[in-house]
Write a protein that holds these residues in place. Structure first.
Motif, mmCIF file in Angstrom:
data_model
loop_
_atom_site.group_PDB
_atom_site.id
_atom_site.type_symbol
_atom_site.label_atom_id
_atom_site.label_comp_id
_atom_site.label_asym_id
_atom_site.label_seq_id
_atom_site.Cartn_x
_atom_site.Cartn_y
_atom_site.Cartn_z
ATOM 1 N N VAL A 2 0.895 -1.241 -0.154
ATOM 2 C CA VAL A 2 -0.023 -0.035 -0.045
ATOM 3 C C VAL A 2 0.757 1.067 0.040
ATOM 4 C CG1 VAL A 2 -1.688 1.225 1.094
ATOM 5 C CG2 VAL A 2 -1.947 -1.335 1.303
ATOM 6 N N GLN A 3 0.586 2.069 -0.619
ATOM 7 C CA GLN A 3 1.393 3.410 -1.068
ATOM 8 C C GLN A 3 0.681 4.330 -0.440
ATOM 9 O OE1 GLN A 3 2.844 3.581 -4.976
ATOM 10 N NE2 GLN A 3 4.755 2.737 -4.254
ATOM 11 N N ALA A 23 -4.015 9.670 0.343
ATOM 12 C CA ALA A 23 -4.681 8.762 -0.516
ATOM 13 C C ALA A 23 -3.747 7.638 -0.512
ATOM 14 C CB ALA A 23 -4.602 9.879 -1.919
ATOM 15 N N ALA A 24 -4.761 6.491 -0.783
ATOM 16 C CA ALA A 24 -3.970 5.158 -0.798
ATOM 17 C C ALA A 24 -4.122 4.720 -2.099
ATOM 18 C CB ALA A 24 -4.575 4.409 0.255
ATOM 19 N N SER A 25 -3.082 3.797 -2.381
ATOM 20 C CA SER A 25 -2.974 3.336 -3.822
ATOM 21 C C SER A 25 -3.426 1.567 -3.603
ATOM 22 C CB SER A 25 -1.730 3.011 -4.321
ATOM 23 O OG SER A 25 -0.610 2.266 -3.695
ATOM 24 N N GLY A 26 -3.910 1.058 -4.568
ATOM 25 C CA GLY A 26 -4.428 -0.176 -4.595
ATOM 26 C C GLY A 26 -6.176 -0.190 -4.215
ATOM 27 N N ARG A 27 -6.312 -1.639 -4.173
ATOM 28 C CA ARG A 27 -7.460 -1.930 -4.263
ATOM 29 C C ARG A 27 -8.026 -2.580 -2.763
ATOM 30 N NH1 ARG A 27 -9.522 -4.731 -9.893
ATOM 31 N NH2 ARG A 27 -8.719 -3.068 -11.317
ATOM 32 N N PHE A 29 -7.693 -0.980 0.304
ATOM 33 C CA PHE A 29 -7.631 0.283 1.073
ATOM 34 C C PHE A 29 -8.569 -0.144 2.217
ATOM 35 C CE2 PHE A 29 -7.478 4.422 2.829
ATOM 36 C CZ PHE A 29 -8.589 4.654 3.344
ATOM 37 N N ASN A 77 -10.587 5.851 -1.428
ATOM 38 C CA ASN A 77 -9.430 5.292 -1.069
ATOM 39 C C ASN A 77 -8.480 6.387 -0.151
ATOM 40 O OD1 ASN A 77 -9.884 2.853 -2.031
ATOM 41 N ND2 ASN A 77 -8.028 2.768 -3.324
ATOM 42 N N THR A 78 -9.313 7.013 0.739
ATOM 43 C CA THR A 78 -8.661 8.340 1.080
ATOM 44 C C THR A 78 -9.076 8.367 2.922
ATOM 45 O OG1 THR A 78 -8.750 9.459 -0.826
ATOM 46 C CG2 THR A 78 -8.564 10.808 1.269
#
Length: 124
Positions: A2-3, A23-27, A29, A77-78
């Motif tokens: 997770v970024q 804000a997070a990357s990927g699905r 979160f 994703n936030t």
């Protein structure tokens, strides 16, 4: 993996408000309980707030309770940190973190992933 990327920091005066975003990357979160930490110059990193995967449960450090509000939008994703009535002692670099959690409704504060931080400076 997770970024996390924080934004929204800045220079404000005492009593002002500021909203941080992460804000997070990927699905995945929604698989993580999310936390905010901060580190002031010369001090150790300290816990600020946490929110469960569902968003239904939150937990705060005593120093920010009643002034800060953590929230999340799993569709975006936030995670957010609304900071009101800011004080000079709130000056720090603020980090968001993701904590693995098997529970949809419980808060977890065991960070696995960290963002790079965003600076908040509160002048008196």
């Amino acid at each position: 993996q997770v970024q996390l990327v924080e934004s929204g920091g800045g220079l404000v005066q005492a009593g002002d408000s500021l909203r941080l975003s992460c804000a997070a990357s990927g699905r995945t979160f929604s698989m993580y309980s999310m936390d905010w930490f901060r580190q002031a110059p010369g001090k150790e990193r300290e816990f600020v707030a946490a929110i469960s995967r569902s968003g239904g449960n939150t937990y705060y450090a005593d120093s920010v309770k009643g002034r800060f509000t953590i929230s999340r939008d799993n569709a975006k994703n936030t995670v957010y940190l609304q900071m009101n009535s800011l004080k000079p002692e709130d000056t720090a670099v603020y980090y968001c973190a993701a904590s693995s959690s098997a529970s949809w409704g419980a808060v977890a504060i065991t960070p696995t992933y960290w963002g790079q931080g965003t600076q908040v400076i509160v002048s008196s």
